[in-house]
Scaffold this active site. Sequence first.
Site, short mmCIF file in Angstrom:
data_model
loop_
_atom_site.label_atom_id
_atom_site.label_comp_id
_atom_site.label_asym_id
_atom_site.label_seq_id
_atom_site.Cartn_x
_atom_site.Cartn_y
_atom_site.Cartn_z
N ASP A 90 44.65 34.84 26.79
CA ASP A 90 44.25 33.52 26.32
C ASP A 90 45.47 32.65 26.08
OD1 ASP A 90 44.75 35.34 24.03
OD2 ASP A 90 44.36 33.55 22.82
N GLU A 183 44.12 36.13 21.14
CA GLU A 183 45.28 36.33 20.27
C GLU A 183 45.67 35.04 19.57
OE1 GLU A 183 49.69 36.50 19.36
OE2 GLU A 183 48.53 35.10 20.56
#
Length: 419
Positions: A90, A183
Amino acid sequence: MNQKAKITINRTRLLERFLRYVRFDTAADPRSDAYPSSEKQRRLAELLASELAAMTVSDAHVDENSLVWGTVPATDGDLSPTVALVAHIDTSPEAPSDRVSPQVIERYPGGDIRLEAGNQITVAACPALESLVGKTLVTTDGKTLLGGDDKAGVAIIMELAQTLIENPHLQHGKLRLLFTCDEEIGRGTDKIDLNKVDAMVAYTIDGGGAGVIDVETFSADAATVRFQGNNIHPAIAKGVMVNAIRAAADFVAELPRTRMSPETTSDREGFVHPHSIRGGVGEASVELILRSFDADELNEYAAMIREAAHAAADKTPGVEASVEVRRQYRNLRDGLQRLPQAVDLAEIAFTNLGRTSTQEIIRGGTDGSQLTEKGLPTPNLSSGQHNIHSVTEFACLDEMVEATEHLVELLSLWSDQRS
């Protein structure tokens, strides 16, 4: 076992990987309660699993949570500890991330870099550029972030895996590969099964520059402050309307601005950061993050937030305030002390390659913060990222190559640590 002279990293292939990955929009969505928070993360996950399978990683797969798993078999007879390498797919939601257009600068000549959108990456704002003259840099067109955080780490791990498979003479134990989601919004390890990882040590490849071993992170909490008011048509509002927006604005104004804010702190100083405000007259909320290298200090920050919230509510009679504080992650330092070799061998690997290294602190956190707290010691290593979470973000290919070389040597050293 110094393997420096025995392997050359395919930098062209590494660059092609990186350029391929950054074109995927994988921004996390902090407004979503799902995991992953954005379905578009799964598209890159599926590509990575297919590429691993094409490398002959037989157990490569994407699980129900869009985590990517794979294993490179040991070449030392499974005599050494299993090592895990982790990176996140991400990207930050704090800057645009759709339609990333990577730009490659071969042999960077020095000086400020003008981007197509008209903005610049300046040496004044990024002194690291002074040490990158002559190297290959990757920027965007200035309209989006690049996503080197952490697709540089993803590309490095993927290239390492293919390098090890193509060069079976390189000694290493079982290598577990893991790519996580979310994250950037503090949920990267939420769905990780440590029994499935089944490793003695892990490394996140999610650091800036080159030659850095991150051994401390912030301890972190998040907070949501809600103000409940009463909305009614403004024509008949006298004595009835209670404006929650005013209370939210007063609350933010109550917070320190010349101290304890990201704009005014550095090094080991913590902060309280209001990063989102939304709502209307009837209800308004403020999202904050609390950061300190001393976890106990977070309790003081939370108490300050509660005091400021109630003080703000008192200024607008009728408003009710509520504060929710959530634990996020804790300082990497304490958990790493359980396995000193995690850092020691990373340092020795740099030395064996004839490179200097430094141990540093992160004014932030990684998946490694939470993995370490859960019992899997996980330092963070450099991956050539610079100016992260910004439209002036860039990555250095040469530093990515060096990071891959370092991992080859590090895995060799772990191979010498017999279980």
